[in-house]
Design a protein around this motif. Sequence first.
Motif, PDB file in Angstrom:
ATOM      1  N   VAL A 137       0.774  -1.447  -0.101  1.00  0.00           N
ATOM      2  CA  VAL A 137      -0.273   0.186  -0.101  1.00  0.00           C
ATOM      3  C   VAL A 137       0.577   1.414  -0.410  1.00  0.00           C
ATOM      4  CG1 VAL A 137      -2.034   0.891   1.459  1.00  0.00           C
ATOM      5  CG2 VAL A 137      -1.662  -1.343   1.297  1.00  0.00           C
ATOM      6  N   VAL A 138       0.734   2.196  -0.446  1.00  0.00           N
ATOM      7  CA  VAL A 138       1.225   3.390  -1.116  1.00  0.00           C
ATOM      8  C   VAL A 138       0.308   4.541  -0.994  1.00  0.00           C
ATOM      9  CG1 VAL A 138       2.394   4.635  -2.724  1.00  0.00           C
ATOM     10  CG2 VAL A 138       2.926   2.715  -3.020  1.00  0.00           C
ATOM     11  N   SER A 139       1.043   4.774   0.390  1.00  0.00           N
ATOM     12  CA  SER A 139       0.318   6.304   0.942  1.00  0.00           C
ATOM     13  C   SER A 139       1.000   7.600   1.547  1.00  0.00           C
ATOM     14  CB  SER A 139      -0.425   5.821   2.653  1.00  0.00           C
ATOM     15  OG  SER A 139       0.134   5.570   3.249  1.00  0.00           O
ATOM     16  N   VAL A 140       0.290   8.167   2.040  1.00  0.00           N
ATOM     17  CA  VAL A 140       0.904   9.925   1.978  1.00  0.00           C
ATOM     18  C   VAL A 140       0.086  10.594   3.189  1.00  0.00           C
ATOM     19  CG1 VAL A 140       0.986  12.665   1.505  1.00  0.00           C
ATOM     20  CG2 VAL A 140       1.027  10.018  -0.447  1.00  0.00           C
ATOM     21  N   LEU A 141       0.673  10.815   4.210  1.00  0.00           N
ATOM     22  CA  LEU A 141      -0.152  11.123   5.453  1.00  0.00           C
ATOM     23  C   LEU A 141       0.342  13.116   5.555  1.00  0.00           C
ATOM     24  CD1 LEU A 141      -1.285  11.599   8.139  1.00  0.00           C
ATOM     25  CD2 LEU A 141       0.963  10.881   9.513  1.00  0.00           C
ATOM     26  N   ASP A 142      -0.568  13.896   5.395  1.00  0.00           N
ATOM     27  CA  ASP A 142       0.031  15.557   6.016  1.00  0.00           C
ATOM     28  C   ASP A 142      -0.627  15.826   7.216  1.00  0.00           C
ATOM     29  OD1 ASP A 142      -0.452  18.094   5.268  1.00  0.00           O
ATOM     30  OD2 ASP A 142      -1.829  18.458   3.621  1.00  0.00           O
ATOM     31  N   LEU A 143       1.015  15.990   7.983  1.00  0.00           N
ATOM     32  CA  LEU A 143       0.938  16.529   9.049  1.00  0.00           C
ATOM     33  C   LEU A 143       0.258  18.351   9.048  1.00  0.00           C
ATOM     34  CD1 LEU A 143       4.285  14.689   9.764  1.00  0.00           C
ATOM     35  CD2 LEU A 143       1.839  14.103  10.727  1.00  0.00           C
ATOM     36  N   SER A 144       0.018  19.158   8.061  1.00  0.00           N
ATOM     37  CA  SER A 144      -0.476  20.303   7.879  1.00  0.00           C
ATOM     38  C   SER A 144      -1.925  20.408   8.437  1.00  0.00           C
ATOM     39  CB  SER A 144      -0.100  20.713   7.048  1.00  0.00           C
ATOM     40  OG  SER A 144      -0.770  20.654   6.143  1.00  0.00           O
ATOM     41  N   ILE A 145      -2.534  18.980   8.212  1.00  0.00           N
ATOM     42  CA  ILE A 145      -4.119  19.051   8.634  1.00  0.00           C
ATOM     43  C   ILE A 145      -3.990  18.302   9.866  1.00  0.00           C
ATOM     44  CG2 ILE A 145      -5.880  17.821   7.848  1.00  0.00           C
ATOM     45  CD1 ILE A 145      -4.632  17.717   4.908  1.00  0.00           C
ATOM     46  N   THR A 146      -3.082  17.004  10.286  1.00  0.00           N
ATOM     47  CA  THR A 146      -3.217  16.629  11.727  1.00  0.00           C
ATOM     48  C   THR A 146      -1.502  16.591  12.211  1.00  0.00           C
ATOM     49  OG1 THR A 146      -4.148  14.055  12.153  1.00  0.00           O
ATOM     50  CG2 THR A 146      -2.722  14.409  10.857  1.00  0.00           C
TER      51      THR A 146
END
Length: 179
Positions: A137-146
């Motif tokens: 699984v290829v994924s992205v987390l955006d820490l500016s949102i959470t």
Amino acid sequence: MQKYVAFLRGINVSGHHKLPMADLKAELGKLGFKNVITLLNSGNVIFESETNDNDLLENKISDHLTNRFDFPIPVIIRKAEMISDLISHNPFKDIVITEDIRLYVSFLRQGVTNTLGLPWSTDDNSYQILSFIDQTVVSVLDLSITKTTKGMEALEKLFGKDITTRNFNTIKRIAQKLQ
């Protein structure tokens, strides 16, 4: 000889389930694996084996390490070619990288049976699954949102706990060692 990468889940996290890399390397040597290299302290191991069966290798390594260190050590194996192919195809090439963006690759022990529409996002759009590649699984987390890594919880809800995740930078470092 086939070259493999083993990803161990849940070791050396917050002082729990400590497994020194020198000990890990020695134990894999005892199992008869050749050219064993550990990378970082999070349970990434490159090795060579005559065996050509990922399931057999996962069970053999997990059982041996669990017995040796007295705590469960799940193992997920990938052939070196799979890691090299992932790097060469760069599934994150269209992502704009900022200091808040985290790129993740999660390895599942079993194939993906979930039929999510892709790209899939959490309700707040902080975590996105971009693609499935085989059992990955290829994924992205955006820490500016959470400010948390709740995306990992979403992965476990969707795919179960027989999964382990690495930052894409770690995968790139592994790929460099494979050359």
